[in-house]
Enzyme design. Structure first.
Site, PDB file in Angstrom:
ATOM      1  N   HIS A  64       2.240  19.622  30.276  1.00  0.00           N
ATOM      2  CA  HIS A  64       3.280  18.674  29.889  1.00  0.00           C
ATOM      3  C   HIS A  64       2.711  17.336  29.414  1.00  0.00           C
ATOM      4  CE1 HIS A  64       2.957  17.295  34.200  1.00  0.00           C
ATOM      5  NE2 HIS A  64       3.112  16.125  33.613  1.00  0.00           N
ATOM      6  N   ASP A 110       1.674  25.212  34.087  1.00  0.00           N
ATOM      7  CA  ASP A 110       1.569  23.834  33.601  1.00  0.00           C
ATOM      8  C   ASP A 110       0.101  23.400  33.617  1.00  0.00           C
ATOM      9  OD1 ASP A 110       2.064  21.272  32.759  1.00  0.00           O
ATOM     10  OD2 ASP A 110       3.081  20.614  34.592  1.00  0.00           O
ATOM     11  N   GLN A 200       4.216   8.889  38.907  1.00  0.00           N
ATOM     12  CA  GLN A 200       4.133   8.701  37.461  1.00  0.00           C
ATOM     13  C   GLN A 200       2.777   8.136  37.039  1.00  0.00           C
ATOM     14  OE1 GLN A 200       7.497   6.218  37.434  1.00  0.00           O
ATOM     15  NE2 GLN A 200       8.956   7.863  37.045  1.00  0.00           N
ATOM     16  N   GLY A 201       2.160   8.805  36.060  1.00  0.00           N
ATOM     17  CA  GLY A 201       0.852   8.405  35.584  1.00  0.00           C
ATOM     18  C   GLY A 201      -0.277   9.244  36.141  1.00  0.00           C
ATOM     19  N   ASP A 202       0.007  10.089  37.132  1.00  0.00           N
ATOM     20  CA  ASP A 202      -1.015  10.963  37.700  1.00  0.00           C
ATOM     21  C   ASP A 202      -0.880  12.405  37.233  1.00  0.00           C
ATOM     22  OD1 ASP A 202      -2.388   9.047  39.218  1.00  0.00           O
ATOM     23  OD2 ASP A 202      -0.844   9.101  40.737  1.00  0.00           O
ATOM     24  N   SER A 203       0.097  12.694  36.399  1.00  0.00           N
ATOM     25  CA  SER A 203       0.263  14.038  35.862  1.00  0.00           C
ATOM     26  C   SER A 203      -1.058  14.565  35.322  1.00  0.00           C
ATOM     27  CB  SER A 203       1.274  14.030  34.716  1.00  0.00           C
ATOM     28  OG  SER A 203       2.584  14.020  35.184  1.00  0.00           O
TER      29      SER A 203
END
Length: 377
Positions: A64, A110, A200-203
């Site tokens: 993603h 993913d 958020q930001g660690d995906s």
């Protein structure tokens, strides 16, 4: 304040920002700062995601976080630092992206690989788990994502530990998790209290733990979740062991080297095998599969043998082609039992195939058995 690392998965209720590369929403919340060199394979990607060095030229991240498979020169990877403003950072631009073909389907998946313009000499890599042996327990997560839900992303790499949450408990945590794919996703976090998670930001960043040889191994990829570190809202991670063979095949197809040597396994046999007193040698077999290339120059053989005079024993590792590697010779050591890990240079051997632990008792009076052993190639 309790040390916490919160990553908000990309398609969570709190993850709504989408870029041309995808949706890099997860991040680390409330974590403690990692030390320089503690996790040297960590990667920061310019679209706002994390990743881990799979080889010296390939980054493993989340599907993603990227667009479609194909040529891509728009991503910059930053490696080798904790502080993103450190002048010692190594940077590489991308040349190609491989996006999982099953992402967004009922199969899950993913994950993605980013090929860099050139290899990074001497970079550490993070082996991908190829079995489910390490898919439970306590995991470590790390990233430069926001330190609170809705907050700004971080300059310094943060880390935290998250406990495993079983599939049923995760699915039943709330409506958000009703579509959890048991065979393709892992859950982790403080289910009752929250406070530790990715955000958020660690995906795309790794979830990892120690293996039986005390080496780091990647078991998950930050994927999604409902907010950041909320109670009854664990983080959801791509189950790396499910896709290890497919990832390895994709890596081979786009070039950039194979998985980190020593990164395939462990393969374990826990069936007891009696060792005859002053008798013939016995063997215990493990079959390595879904690996690529040759074994490592630091192949690990973890041995647990119960015996009342360990000096009687001779132990060998036998490769699939019949080649033998001496692990232990007989001696005057009168102590009980062997519980240790041997290191072997088996780099001339193909990884896949049937490997045997061969044990022989050369003297009278004492007996024992092989309790278990494991092989990491």
């Amino acid at each position: 304040m309790t040390a916490a690392l919160v990553i908000v998965p990309a398609h969570s209720a709190s993850a709504r920002t989408t870029t041309a590369q995808g949706d890099p929403s997860p991040r680390v919340v409330g974590g403690t700062r990692a030390a320089l060199g503690e996790f040297p394979w960590m990667v920061r990607l310019s679209m706002g995601c994390g990743g881990a060095m799979y080889t010296n030229q390939l980054v493993l991240t989340a599907a993603h976080c990227v667009g479609s498979t194909g040529n891509n020169t728009s991503i910059t990877a930053t490696v080798g630092v904790v502080d993103l403003q450190d002048s010692a950072a190594v940077k590489r631009t991308s040349t190609y992206v491989y996006r999982s073909t099953t992402y967004g389907t009922s199969t899950g998946g993913d994950w993605a690989l980013i090929k860099l313009a050139s290899p990074i000499t001497g970079v550490a890599t993070l082996p991908a788990a190829s079995t489910t042996a390490y898919d439970t327990g306590t995991f470590t997560v790390a990233g430069w994502g926001a330190a609170s839900e809705g907050g700004a992303q971080q300059r310094y790499l943060l880390k935290a530990q998250v406990p495993f949450v079983d599939d049923v408990s995760c699915r039943d945590a709330g409506p958000y998790y009703s579509g959890l794919i048991f065979s393709a996703e892992l859950c982790a976090g403080q289910l009752a209290t929250g406070g530790v998670d990715t955000c958020q930001g660690d995906s795309g960043g790794p979830m990892f733990r120690r293996d039986s040889a005390n080496a780091w191994i990647q078991v998950g990829i930050v994927s999604h979740g409902d907010g950041c570190a909320r109670p009854s809202a664990p983080g959801v991670y791509t189950q790396v062991s499910t896709f290890a063979a497919t990832i390895a095949a994709a890596a081979a197809s786009i070039g950039g080297g194979g998985p980190d040597p020593g990164g395939c396994g462990p393969f374990t046999n826990a069936n007891n095998v009696n060792i005859p007193d002053h008798g013939a040698a016995v063997t215990s077999t493990v079959t390595a599969s879904a690996c690529t290339g040759n074994a490592s120059s630091t192949t690990k053989v973890a041995v647990d043998i119960k015996h009342t005079y360990r000096g009687d024993l001779v132990i060998d590792l036998v490769a699939p082609d019949g080649s033998s590697y001496r692990l232990k010779s007989a001696s005057n050591d009168s102590a009980d039992n062997i519980n240790t890990t041997y290191t072997v240079n088996a780099s001339s051997e193909v990884r896949n195939g049937a490997w045997k632990l061969k044990v022989q008792d050369l003297y009278d009076a004492d007996t024992g058995y092989i309790d278990s052993w494991s092989l990491t190639l």
